[in-house]
Every structure is written in structure tokens, then in C-alpha cells.
Design a protein around this motif. Structure first.
Motif, short mmCIF file in Angstrom:
data_model
loop_
_atom_site.label_atom_id
_atom_site.label_comp_id
_atom_site.label_asym_id
_atom_site.label_seq_id
_atom_site.Cartn_x
_atom_site.Cartn_y
_atom_site.Cartn_z
N ILE A 80 11.03 -7.16 -0.09
CA ILE A 80 10.99 -7.66 1.31
C ILE A 80 11.85 -9.41 1.63
O ILE A 80 12.91 -9.34 1.68
N TRP A 86 6.33 -1.44 2.21
CA TRP A 86 5.89 -2.61 2.13
C TRP A 86 5.64 -4.11 1.82
O TRP A 86 5.80 -4.63 1.73
N ARG A 137 4.76 -5.90 9.07
CA ARG A 137 4.81 -4.89 9.60
C ARG A 137 4.00 -4.40 10.98
O ARG A 137 4.73 -3.63 11.52
N GLN A 161 2.78 -9.39 4.88
CA GLN A 161 3.08 -7.92 3.93
C GLN A 161 2.32 -7.57 5.72
O GLN A 161 2.83 -6.57 6.94
N TYR A 180 11.39 -0.12 4.01
CA TYR A 180 10.57 -0.28 3.67
C TYR A 180 9.27 0.10 3.73
O TYR A 180 7.89 0.03 3.06
#
Length: 185
Positions: A165, A160, A98, A94, A155
């Protein structure tokens, strides 16, 4: 003057190709097949643009472009060298996704500034046709920024969330697989 700017653009596109290749590699490593395909698609688009640029330089400026001293991007953390895919947990994935998306967006925005400056110099120097070629790159760059900004907003809106995702990856994989095949039809 025009060939010097075209050489700089060639260097920028080559760096972008390396960046997109690393993007595809890190996303594949993290199991994000859709993002991997997106990176591959962007890599191929860059390769096509680089060939167009080289042909333009040869056929309109009668010169060859040689990209020298191209900086190697660092999309993949050096600490990941020697790591195996199974070591990437959800939290790390994650954070890395990002980080990579934010870095890509920053890079594309910086590229927009470079291309705009190149365009302005070519226009001021009377190289209208070369400036038009750069405007096409600016248009492509603007679309990339728009796409990345939308993804970052989407997102970010779900903090996120990896489930969100990951559920998109199959559809994105198929979409970019088709788009890549269209490039070569």
C-alpha cells in the motif's frame, strides 16, 4: 416535490463532503499521501456537484436549498483525538485503512440506494429533467463504487500489506494532484 428531493440530495452531498474531508485527514495523519489526495479530490468533486445542484434548484425550481441537520460522519475514531502521528504503528495503520475503505464502500452503496429511490420518485412525479440530474449523480456514484471495490479487492488480495500500500502512495498522490488541478482548469 422536486425541491424536497433536491434538498435531501444536497444534505447527502454535504455529508459526503464531510466524509471525504475526514478521509483525507485520517489518511494524511497516517502518512498515506496518495489516499489523502484521493480524499481531497473527492471532496472537491462533491463541492462542485453541490454547487451545480444549488444552481439547478434556483434556476429550475426557483427555490434555494438549505442543508439542515446534516449528520457528521465519524471516519476519524474519537479515541484518536489528541494523538500524534508517531503513535500510529503499522498494525494500527493497516487495520484503520481497511476499516475506512470498507466503511467508504458501504457508504457509497447506501448512497446508491438513496439516489436510485430519488430518481424513481422524480420520474414517477414527472420531473424528468431533475431525474436526469440525479442519474448523473448515480453514474458518478457507480464509478466511485467500482473504484473502491477494485481497491478493496486488490488490497485484500495482499492481505492489506502495508509495504504494498505504501509503495503506491507517491504515484497515487501525483495522479490525484493532477486530477484535482484539472477540476479547476
Amino acid at each position: 416535490m422536486a425541491i424536497e428531493i433536491l434538498s435531501k440530495i444536497g444534505k447527502d452531498i454535504t455529508e459526503s463532503m464531510m466524509r471525504h474531508m475526514q478521509f483525507a485527514d485520517i489518511m494524511d495523519f497516517m502518512g498515506c499521501r496518495g489516499f489523502k489526495r484521493m480524499g481531497e479530490y473527492m471532496f472537491y468533486k462533491d463541492a462542485i456537484e453541490l454547487r451545480k445542484l444549488h444552481r439547478y434548484a434556483i434556476n429550475h425550481c426557483n427555490k434555494v436549498i438549505v442543508e439542515k441537520d446534516v449528520p457528521v460522519p465519524d471516519v476519524i475514531p474519537t479515541s484518536w483525538e489528541g494523538a500524534v502521528r508517531q503513535q500510529v504503528d503499522e498494525n494500527t495503520r493497516q487495520k484503520q485503512i481497511r476499516k475506512v475503505f470498507m466503511a467508504c464502500l458501504d457508504y457509497e452503496k447506501a448512497l446508491r440506494e438513496k439516489y436510485s429511490a430519488y430518481y424513481q420518485k422524480l420520474l414517477e412525479s414527472g420531473y424528468i429533467h431533475a431525474a436526469d440530474k440525479v442519474m448523473c449523480l448515480i453514474d458518478e456514484n457507480e464509478m466511485a463504487i467500482k473504484h473502491l471495490e477494485r481497491m478493496v479487492l486488490e488490497y485484500g488480495a495482499v492481505d492489506w500489506n502495508m509495504l504494498y500500500i505504501m509503495q503506491q502512495q507517491k504515484k497515487m498522490h501525483d495522479h490525484y494532484k493532477d486530477k484535482t488541478e484539472e477540476l479547476f482548469d
